[in-house]
Design an enzyme around this catalytic site. Sequence first.
Site, PDB file in Angstrom:
ATOM      1  N   ASN A   7     105.786 -33.627 -18.313  1.00  9.55           N
ATOM      2  CA  ASN A   7     106.080 -34.203 -17.013  1.00  9.55           C
ATOM      3  C   ASN A   7     104.891 -35.039 -16.537  1.00  9.55           C
ATOM      4  OD1 ASN A   7     104.840 -31.543 -16.688  1.00  9.55           O
ATOM      5  ND2 ASN A   7     105.277 -31.675 -14.495  1.00  9.55           N
ATOM      6  N   VAL A   8     105.230 -36.121 -15.855  1.00  8.22           N
ATOM      7  CA  VAL A   8     104.237 -37.044 -15.315  1.00  8.22           C
ATOM      8  C   VAL A   8     104.601 -37.274 -13.858  1.00  8.22           C
ATOM      9  CG1 VAL A   8     103.201 -39.340 -15.489  1.00  8.22           C
ATOM     10  CG2 VAL A   8     103.948 -38.145 -17.568  1.00  8.22           C
ATOM     11  N   GLU A   9     103.809 -36.697 -12.961  1.00  6.43           N
ATOM     12  CA  GLU A   9     104.101 -36.816 -11.531  1.00  6.43           C
ATOM     13  C   GLU A   9     103.558 -38.121 -10.956  1.00  6.43           C
ATOM     14  OE1 GLU A   9     104.142 -32.081 -10.403  1.00  6.43           O
ATOM     15  OE2 GLU A   9     102.480 -33.293  -9.697  1.00  6.43           O
ATOM     16  N   ASN A  10     104.011 -38.407  -9.757  1.00  4.42           N
ATOM     17  CA  ASN A  10     103.570 -39.567  -9.004  1.00  4.42           C
ATOM     18  C   ASN A  10     103.477 -39.116  -7.561  1.00  4.42           C
ATOM     19  OD1 ASN A  10     104.051 -42.079  -7.332  1.00  4.42           O
ATOM     20  ND2 ASN A  10     103.904 -42.962  -9.384  1.00  4.42           N
ATOM     21  N   VAL A  11     102.565 -39.664  -6.798  1.00  5.29           N
ATOM     22  CA  VAL A  11     102.432 -39.265  -5.405  1.00  5.29           C
ATOM     23  C   VAL A  11     103.748 -39.475  -4.651  1.00  5.29           C
ATOM     24  CG1 VAL A  11     101.519 -41.457  -4.524  1.00  5.29           C
ATOM     25  CG2 VAL A  11     100.902 -39.293  -3.402  1.00  5.29           C
ATOM     26  N   TYR A  29     106.974 -38.505  -5.084  1.00  6.94           N
ATOM     27  CA  TYR A  29     107.641 -37.519  -5.938  1.00  6.94           C
ATOM     28  C   TYR A  29     108.872 -37.989  -6.718  1.00  6.94           C
ATOM     29  CZ  TYR A  29     105.281 -32.982  -5.484  1.00  6.94           C
ATOM     30  OH  TYR A  29     104.430 -31.931  -5.602  1.00  6.94           O
ATOM     31  N   GLU A  36     111.512 -33.560 -20.552  1.00  3.03           N
ATOM     32  CA  GLU A  36     112.644 -33.819 -21.445  1.00  3.03           C
ATOM     33  C   GLU A  36     112.913 -35.316 -21.561  1.00  3.03           C
ATOM     34  OE1 GLU A  36     113.459 -29.934 -19.182  1.00  3.03           O
ATOM     35  OE2 GLU A  36     112.602 -31.895 -18.756  1.00  3.03           O
ATOM     36  N   CYS A  64     118.191 -34.385 -16.466  1.00  8.54           N
ATOM     37  CA  CYS A  64     117.775 -34.192 -17.863  1.00  8.54           C
ATOM     38  C   CYS A  64     118.871 -33.520 -18.674  1.00  8.54           C
ATOM     39  CB  CYS A  64     116.473 -33.410 -17.930  1.00  8.54           C
ATOM     40  SG  CYS A  64     115.054 -34.447 -17.492  1.00  8.54           S
TER      41      CYS A  64
END
Length: 131
Positions: free
Chosen positions: A39-43, A45, A52, A86
């Site tokens: 998983n790659v988060e971003n500010v 969301y 996946e 996903c």
Amino acid sequence: MSLLDAAREVREAAYAPYSRFKVGAAIRSVSGEVYRGCNVENVAYPEGTCAEAGAIAAMVAAGETELIEVAVIADSPSPVPPCGGCRQKLAEFGHADTPVLLATVSGATLSTTIGELLPGRFDAAHMGNAT
């Protein structure tokens, strides 16, 4: 290396500074290759990427479009299933009977299938009359 070990290893690379909830996924394609994603988060969301989805993107980028096995791992009290989006992505590239192993870093596992995760899925057959 097992598929679960591949998911466990890539989980460590997850970018999760906001939730601190790292997830790793590994998929085996029909050719036998293993593709990984985290998983790659971003500010902002909603703009993050699930593990996946990352594994599927790696498979497609390599020119493959069929998966035959899935493993997902997270640090959770119980095995974490893929989100709804996903599940649909997995169904796009796998079959209803494709095995999915869900696991925790402490060793709990749950074996299921794409069909059990997404019964009544929307698929290409529904597009038969599209023009």
